[in-house]
Design an enzyme around this catalytic site. Structure first.
Site, mmCIF file in Angstrom:
data_model
loop_
_atom_site.group_PDB
_atom_site.id
_atom_site.type_symbol
_atom_site.label_atom_id
_atom_site.label_comp_id
_atom_site.label_asym_id
_atom_site.label_seq_id
_atom_site.Cartn_x
_atom_site.Cartn_y
_atom_site.Cartn_z
ATOM 1 N N HIS A 171 0.840 -1.212 0.000
ATOM 2 C CA HIS A 171 0.000 0.000 0.000
ATOM 3 C C HIS A 171 0.870 1.254 0.000
ATOM 4 C CE1 HIS A 171 -3.359 -2.520 2.140
ATOM 5 N NE2 HIS A 171 -3.027 -2.984 0.944
ATOM 6 N N HIS B 100 -9.025 -2.421 -5.206
ATOM 7 C CA HIS B 100 -7.933 -2.653 -4.264
ATOM 8 C C HIS B 100 -6.954 -3.694 -4.794
ATOM 9 C CE1 HIS B 100 -5.814 -2.531 -0.459
ATOM 10 N NE2 HIS B 100 -5.669 -3.842 -0.611
ATOM 11 N N ASP C 7 -2.924 -3.242 -5.035
ATOM 12 C CA ASP C 7 -1.903 -4.206 -4.612
ATOM 13 C C ASP C 7 -0.947 -4.539 -5.761
ATOM 14 O OD1 ASP C 7 -2.717 -4.455 -1.984
ATOM 15 O OD2 ASP C 7 -3.879 -6.294 -2.321
ATOM 16 N N HIS D 124 -0.452 -11.472 -4.640
ATOM 17 C CA HIS D 124 0.933 -11.058 -4.409
ATOM 18 C C HIS D 124 1.950 -12.005 -5.046
ATOM 19 C CE1 HIS D 124 -0.539 -7.988 -1.748
ATOM 20 N NE2 HIS D 124 -1.115 -8.880 -0.954
#
Length: 301
Positions: free
Chosen positions: A81, A237, A241, A264
């Protein structure tokens, strides 16, 4: 082609909050840095000061957040973030002092970091940075999850999520990602999670700092929060990321990102794929400029 200058913050900045997974109070201090410093964490623990550069070589975990390490027991997690906010404002050089192992979650988005940087100001440095331009498609795949980047003169994204939830099945979003759109349409989107998973996560020592103040929480058929910042806040969001994870490459980049159910691990895998190809191309280009010199020498013998 537009020249991109390196940037740092104009004055030091302090942000305080709690870690999303650790639940511990965290103080993060950002300081201006000279050109070429890069983005570097200094972790203060048990009276020691540990240097952990933000780079792909130092990514040690991507299971629940992106985590950096020094090769030993020292780690800093949930960096994405903050990195998305730094990337959006073109910050290439900054010292980041932190007194816990996790970047503060703040309100669950990148907006507090962006606002903090805006408040302290940005200093443009005389040195330049070469952006990454994608010359051919690259992709990473894990089962039914994939992440692709295609050549493009701008940064844009098409992102698809498909969770087993009535509000998050087949949600997609496509947008150009210039600095303005990132700041207004992506950075304010909060992290999200499912109420049914909270107990299991907390049993593993995760999500200890999560609350409605810093996350969008989904019940079986709706949201626990009173309101959302966007109708499709969750997919936005995921884009946040993705940009934060790719920012670990340390350079601006252009391309059309196409993602389906990524996360991720795939983000960092694609970053490694990009950098492996880009650095190889740049090395080849560097060597090719010297071929005539060697050819001339050989011809004269």
């Amino acid at each position: 082609m537009q020249t991109i200058h390196r940037k740092t913050i104009r004055e030091s900045l302090t942000l305080k909050g709690i870690g999303l997974h650790s639940g511990k109070t965290v103080t993060l201090r950002m300081h201006p840095a000279e050109a070429g410093t890069g983005l570097v964490f200094f972790l203060y623990r048990n009276g020691s000061k540990v240097r952990i550069p933000i780079s792909l070589d130092h990514v040690v975990d991507t299971s629940n957040a992106t985590t950096l390490g020094d090769g030993g027991s020292n780690r800093v997690q949930t960096i994405e973030h903050m990195l998305a906010a730094l990337y959006t404002q073109g910050i290439t050089d900054c010292i980041l002092e932190i007194d816990a192992v996790e970047v503060p979650i703040m309100d669950g988005s990148s907006r507090p970091f962006w606002e903090g940087i805006q408040g302290t100001g940005i200093q443009t440095l005389s040195e330049t940075v070469e952006p990454i331009r994608i010359s051919h498609p690259m992709w990473v795949v894990d089962g039914d999850k994939y992440l692709v980047i295609l050549p493009s003169d701008e940064l844009k994204v098409t992102y698809h999520i498909d969770f087993n939830h009535p509000l998050l099945k087949g949600q997609s979003y496509t947008t150009v990602l210039d600095d303005s759109i990132l700041a207004t349409d992506i950075l304010p989107a909060r992290t999200f999670g499912f109420l049914k998973d909270v107990e299991a996560l907390q049993a593993r020592g995760l999500a200890l700092g999560g609350s409605l103040d810093n996350a969008v929480v989904l019940t079986e058929d709706g949201y626990l929060n009173e309101s959302l910042r966007y109708e499709n806040e969750c997919v936005r969001h995921k884009i946040l990321d993705l940009i934060g994870d790719l920012a670990v490459m340390g350079r601006p980049f252009y391309g059309h990102l196409i993602a389906s159910k990524a996360g991720h691990a795939l983000d960092i895998s694609l970053a490694k794929c990009i950098m492996s190809k880009v650095t190889g191309d740049e090395l080849t280009s560097f060597k090719s400029k010297r071929i005539p010199l060697f050819a001339k020498k050989e011809a004269s013998q």
